[in-house]
Design an enzyme around this catalytic site. Structure first.
Site, PDB file in Angstrom:
ATOM      1  N   CYS A  75       0.853  -1.190   0.000  1.00 17.84           N
ATOM      2  CA  CYS A  75       0.000   0.000   0.000  1.00 17.84           C
ATOM      3  C   CYS A  75       0.892   1.244   0.000  1.00 17.84           C
ATOM      4  O   CYS A  75       2.085   1.165   0.296  1.00 17.84           O
ATOM      5  CB  CYS A  75      -0.865  -0.053   1.253  1.00 17.84           C
ATOM      6  SG  CYS A  75      -1.668   1.474   1.722  1.00 17.84           S
ATOM      7  N   ARG A 128      -4.355   2.773 -16.368  1.00 19.97           N
ATOM      8  CA  ARG A 128      -5.246   2.666 -15.206  1.00 19.97           C
ATOM      9  C   ARG A 128      -6.696   2.924 -15.618  1.00 19.97           C
ATOM     10  O   ARG A 128      -7.621   2.303 -15.097  1.00 19.97           O
ATOM     11  CB  ARG A 128      -4.812   3.650 -14.124  1.00 19.97           C
ATOM     12  CG  ARG A 128      -3.552   3.160 -13.421  1.00 19.97           C
ATOM     13  CD  ARG A 128      -3.141   4.036 -12.286  1.00 19.97           C
ATOM     14  NE  ARG A 128      -2.329   3.259 -11.346  1.00 19.97           N
ATOM     15  CZ  ARG A 128      -1.758   3.764 -10.264  1.00 19.97           C
ATOM     16  NH1 ARG A 128      -1.907   5.032  -9.977  1.00 19.97           N
ATOM     17  NH2 ARG A 128      -1.054   3.004  -9.461  1.00 19.97           N
ATOM     18  N   HIS A 146       0.505  -3.941   6.224  1.00 20.91           N
ATOM     19  CA  HIS A 146      -0.697  -3.931   7.066  1.00 20.91           C
ATOM     20  C   HIS A 146      -1.923  -4.525   6.377  1.00 20.91           C
ATOM     21  O   HIS A 146      -2.931  -4.758   7.011  1.00 20.91           O
ATOM     22  CB  HIS A 146      -1.014  -2.501   7.533  1.00 20.91           C
ATOM     23  CG  HIS A 146      -1.237  -1.551   6.404  1.00 20.91           C
ATOM     24  ND1 HIS A 146      -0.213  -0.882   5.798  1.00 20.91           N
ATOM     25  CD2 HIS A 146      -2.358  -1.192   5.753  1.00 20.91           C
ATOM     26  CE1 HIS A 146      -0.694  -0.139   4.827  1.00 20.91           C
ATOM     27  NE2 HIS A 146      -1.993  -0.309   4.766  1.00 20.91           N
ATOM     28  N   THR A 155       1.103   3.560   2.104  1.00 18.30           N
ATOM     29  CA  THR A 155       1.694   3.771   3.431  1.00 18.30           C
ATOM     30  C   THR A 155       3.007   2.995   3.568  1.00 18.30           C
ATOM     31  O   THR A 155       3.986   3.493   4.123  1.00 18.30           O
ATOM     32  CB  THR A 155       0.698   3.312   4.521  1.00 18.30           C
ATOM     33  OG1 THR A 155      -0.531   3.990   4.309  1.00 18.30           O
ATOM     34  CG2 THR A 155       1.209   3.613   5.915  1.00 18.30           C
ATOM     35  N   HIS A 204       5.759   4.842   1.831  1.00 19.26           N
ATOM     36  CA  HIS A 204       6.275   5.968   2.630  1.00 19.26           C
ATOM     37  C   HIS A 204       7.334   5.475   3.620  1.00 19.26           C
ATOM     38  O   HIS A 204       8.381   6.083   3.785  1.00 19.26           O
ATOM     39  CB  HIS A 204       5.149   6.635   3.437  1.00 19.26           C
ATOM     40  CG  HIS A 204       4.113   7.308   2.590  1.00 19.26           C
ATOM     41  ND1 HIS A 204       4.428   8.033   1.475  1.00 19.26           N
ATOM     42  CD2 HIS A 204       2.762   7.365   2.710  1.00 19.26           C
ATOM     43  CE1 HIS A 204       3.311   8.502   0.940  1.00 19.26           C
ATOM     44  NE2 HIS A 204       2.288   8.107   1.660  1.00 19.26           N
TER      45      HIS A 204
HETATM   46 ZN   LIG Z   1      -3.240   0.431   3.194  1.00 17.00          ZN
END
Ligand SMILES: [Zn+2]
Ligand SMILES: [Zn+2]
Length: 343
Positions: free
Chosen positions: A38, A201, A64, A40, A43
């Site tokens: 993801c 996309r 996660h 996150t 990052h």
């Molecule tokens: Zn996520």
């Protein structure tokens, strides 16, 4: 067990063999079947500004979004047993604050995040608070189970704007936007206008149910939305790009009395003419921070179990955990949709 660990503040992470964790009080140990990369995770992998200021303690196991099987149950856990098939809710609520006590635990005041503030799931096993392990039907493939967390965000946005029968726009066709397109279809939106700056996309968006696609580098998004709705403007839009320009275009294409669900996070403050774009328009705006716990999960499970949601085209790469670097590379370059890692 094998685990992808972020040790230092340099770019990247390492695959290491470490001791398998044990389920502590209130936790379950999950054998991971599939995990998804993801934004996150990127990052943290890159250790950018956001990661440096998010209260993350290193070393940490990344990841996660996952599905798996409960293999150990900690003391006091009553809602789960060994063998249960689960997906993970990332938001870990405190259980005692105002929001937790008033039906909004997904935006708990002391919210911590699985795989951000705790060790995550890019590993063979992971421990998670039992409240965050959500039982899912066996009919859901583990790769799909791994993306229920972001899918839930997309489903919830459609619930908030009440997509049924409406002309809606989805702005930004990364994985969350793409899944929002498919959820809009499942909810019976009349027209679904998908916008992005990347043609590949947009093609996936079409496959997922977009009735029209708009490349906002080639067309004026605001004007196009008004034109497609015969001068009225869309009933609602879901913003999943985080682009300040695209957000403003979305408002220009929104009809009077329309609704907005905001998911994307702009990297800088947004300047908007509140008078013309919100007040006189009577626009209703709602921020979406994840899934309602657990109404959104129930809804999503029902839709998937009945085959009303089909997000297979969003999953474009499935790799063994060992090839996580390749997976991150693909995700960082924005090639395709979701990348799945299988331990
Ligand atoms: Zn996520
Ligand atoms: Zn709380």
């Amino acid at each position: 067990m094998k685990a992808v660990i972020k040790e230092g503040t340099n770019l990247g992470a390492e695959l290491k063999t470490i001791e398998r964790p044990k389920a502590k009080e209130g936790q379950v140990l999950i054998k991971i079947k599939a995990a998804a990369i993801c934004g996150t995770d990127i990052h943290i992998y890159q250790w950018n500004n956001w990661a440096q200021n998010s209260g993350i303690k290193l070393p940490a196991i990344l990841g996660h979004e996952c599905s798996g099987e409960v293999v150990e149950v900690g003391e006091g856990v009553k809602n789960l047993k060994v063998g249960d098939y689960v997906a993970c809710e990332t938001h870990i609520p405190c259980g005692t604050c105002y929001q937790c006590k008033n039906g909004q635990q997904h935006i708990c005041q002391k919210l911590s995040l699985f795989g951000v503030h705790t060790d995550g799931c890019f590993a063979e096993y992971a421990t998670i608070p039992a409240i965050c392990a959500v039982k899912i039907p066996q009919s859901i493939h583990p790769n799909v189970g791994a993306v229920l967390e972001p899918l839930g965000t997309s489903v919830r946005a459609n619930v908030e704007i009440q997509s049924s029968g409406k002309n809606i726009a989805v702005i930004g066709c990364g994985p969350i936007g793409l899944m929002a397109v498919n959820a809009a279809k499942a909810f019976g939106a009349a027209n679904i206008y998908a916008a992005d700056i990347n043609d590949s996309r947009l093609e996936i968006a079409k496959e997922l149910g977009a009735t029209d696609i708009i490349n906002s580098t080639k067309e004026n998004l605001g004007h196009k939305l008004v034109e497609l709705t015969k001068g009225v403007g869309v009933d609602a839009f879901i913003e999943a790009s985080g682009s300040t320009l695209a957000i403003l275009d979305g408002f220009k294409g929104l009809r009077k009395g329309g609704m907005v669900a905001l998911i994307g996070l702009p990297s800088k403050a947004l300047e908007i003419d509140l008078g013309s774009q919100v007040v006189f328009k009577e626009a209703k705006i709602v921020g979406i921070h994840g899934r309602r716990m657990f109404e959104t999960w129930t809804l999503m499970s029902n839709l998937l179990d009945k085959g009303l949601l089909n997000i297979d085209p969003v999953i474009t790469h499935v790799l063994p955990l060992e090839e996580f670097e390749k997976g991150f590379d693909l995700s960082i370059k924005g090639i395709g949709g979701k990348v799945i890692l299988v331990p």
